[in-house]
Design an enzyme around this catalytic site. Structure first.
Site, PDB file in Angstrom:
ATOM      1  N   ASP A 124       0.926  -1.009   0.064  1.00 46.39           N
ATOM      2  CA  ASP A 124       0.052   0.243  -0.117  1.00 46.39           C
ATOM      3  C   ASP A 124       0.938   1.241   0.125  1.00 46.39           C
ATOM      4  OD1 ASP A 124      -2.355   1.544   0.190  1.00 46.39           O
ATOM      5  OD2 ASP A 124      -2.600   1.299   2.208  1.00 46.39           O
ATOM      6  N   GLY A 129       0.238   5.402  -4.466  1.00 46.26           N
ATOM      7  CA  GLY A 129      -0.208   6.667  -5.163  1.00 46.26           C
ATOM      8  C   GLY A 129       0.172   7.917  -3.970  1.00 46.26           C
ATOM      9  N   ARG A 130       0.067   7.759  -2.844  1.00 44.47           N
ATOM     10  CA  ARG A 130       0.843   8.764  -1.846  1.00 44.47           C
ATOM     11  C   ARG A 130       2.115   9.031  -2.024  1.00 44.47           C
ATOM     12  NH1 ARG A 130      -1.021   6.107   3.420  1.00 44.47           N
ATOM     13  NH2 ARG A 130      -1.323   4.157   2.010  1.00 44.47           N
ATOM     14  N   HIS A 183       3.114   3.264  -9.065  1.00 39.34           N
ATOM     15  CA  HIS A 183       2.823   1.827  -9.161  1.00 39.34           C
ATOM     16  C   HIS A 183       4.263   1.302  -9.903  1.00 39.34           C
ATOM     17  CE1 HIS A 183      -1.142   2.124  -7.970  1.00 39.34           C
ATOM     18  NE2 HIS A 183      -1.540   3.009  -9.042  1.00 39.34           N
ATOM     19  N   LEU A 203      11.307 -20.746  -3.641  1.00 41.47           N
ATOM     20  CA  LEU A 203      10.546 -19.715  -2.991  1.00 41.47           C
ATOM     21  C   LEU A 203       9.086 -19.736  -4.025  1.00 41.47           C
ATOM     22  CD1 LEU A 203       9.829 -17.193  -1.384  1.00 41.47           C
ATOM     23  CD2 LEU A 203      10.552 -15.692  -3.124  1.00 41.47           C
ATOM     24  N   ARG A 226      -5.721  -2.154   8.516  1.00 41.86           N
ATOM     25  CA  ARG A 226      -6.796  -3.200   8.384  1.00 41.86           C
ATOM     26  C   ARG A 226      -6.160  -4.255   7.295  1.00 41.86           C
ATOM     27  NH1 ARG A 226      -8.382   1.892   6.294  1.00 41.86           N
ATOM     28  NH2 ARG A 226      -8.107   2.002   4.056  1.00 41.86           N
ATOM     29  N   SER A 251      -8.211  -5.525   4.611  1.00 38.11           N
ATOM     30  CA  SER A 251      -8.899  -5.326   3.472  1.00 38.11           C
ATOM     31  C   SER A 251      -9.275  -6.501   2.560  1.00 38.11           C
ATOM     32  CB  SER A 251      -7.731  -4.338   2.574  1.00 38.11           C
ATOM     33  OG  SER A 251      -7.898  -3.095   3.226  1.00 38.11           O
ATOM     34  N   GLU A 268       0.579 -13.253  12.602  1.00 36.70           N
ATOM     35  CA  GLU A 268       0.914 -12.163  13.203  1.00 36.70           C
ATOM     36  C   GLU A 268       0.986 -11.005  12.528  1.00 36.70           C
ATOM     37  OE1 GLU A 268       1.780 -12.283  16.562  1.00 36.70           O
ATOM     38  OE2 GLU A 268       1.199 -14.478  16.530  1.00 36.70           O
TER      39      GLU A 268
END
Length: 252
Positions: free
Chosen positions: A22, A25-26, A39, A133, A196, A198, A209
């Site tokens: 997250d 954009g900010r 992005h 992985l 959160r 989401s 955790e």
């Protein structure tokens, strides 16, 4: 006490890390750039995270790239995200393969353009034999969708006479979810400061955790991941047992 039925209580290193990426954009807005620049910068953070998980010996990494709710974003941004997804697959898949990474995309991919679906299938086919992985990209994914599709598949199996309704329990249900063959995430990380989950891996995060950081995703690097791993290592995972019982397990 039977420890075999308990998820891993070894807190030193998570087997499976799940991340909500997250803040793209900010990050761009702070630099007076279009959101699309954030992005693009976020792809670099994905690359660093994959490389660090390989170096640390973490077995599985699941990244929330595009939720089923993200279609609500501006059309231009969604279009750019789809183009970026295709370009990243074209550029990174061979590198992932050479590094021993198995790539999978979880989510309702039928909503994607045929060219993207083909790129996903080709990338998964190339890397399917790799074991260093498990890299899982959640795209057009939602935790509620995951639960609903599992319920639908089980209902269809009952309808075909392949199983009885009485046989449906937690283990059987979990076996129909995305990532069923992997251990559930030990550590969940969300960047960007929000606290959160989401609609991400709702079933699978039951005993995970949780770790939240204000760092925006494009700035996520080895140092930030180390802080999350250090925090995780200091926690006692009890899974319903007492702290004293967990200490006994660790000493056994």
């Amino acid at each position: 006490m039977d420890v075999s039925a308990v998820p891993s209580i070894d807190n030193r290193l998570p087997r499976h890390v799940a991340i909500i990426m997250d803040g793209n954009g900010r990050w761009a807005k702070q630099r007076f750039l279009p959101r699309t620049a954030g992005h693009r910068a976020g792809v670099g953070a994905v690359r660093k995270t994959v490389e660090y998980c390989l170096a640390k010996g973490i077995g599985a990494l699941t990244l929330f790239a595009f939720s089923s709710e993200n279609w609500r974003r501006p059309v231009q941004e969604v279009s750019l995200l789809m183009e970026l997804f295709i370009a990243t697959l074209e550029r990174e898949t061979q590198k992932l393969h050479e590094s021993g990474v198995r790539l999978r995309v979880i989510g309702e991919r039928e909503a994607f353009a045929p060219v993207l679906q083909d790129k996903i299938a080709a990338s998964e086919a190339l890397t399917q034999g790799n074991r260093r992985l498990d890299l899982n990209i959640a795209a057009n994914y939602g935790g509620r969708w995951d639960i609903v599709q599992a319920a639908r598949r089980m209902a269809e199996a009952v309808g075909r006479g392949e199983m009885r309704a009485a046989e449906i329990g937690e283990a059987a249900f979990a076996s129909h979810l995305a990532l069923a063959e992997l251990p559930e995430p030990d550590l969940f990380i969300r960047t960007g400061g929000e606290r959160r989950i989401s609609n991400f891996l709702l079933w699978q995060l039951a005993y995970t955790e949780l770790y939240f950081t204000p760092v925006l995703w494009p700035d996520f690097d080895e140092k930030v991941l180390d802080l999350a791993l250090e925090d995780y290592a200091g926690r006692q995972r009890r899974f319903g047992y007492t702290g004293e019982q967990v200490e006994q397990f660790s000493q056994a």
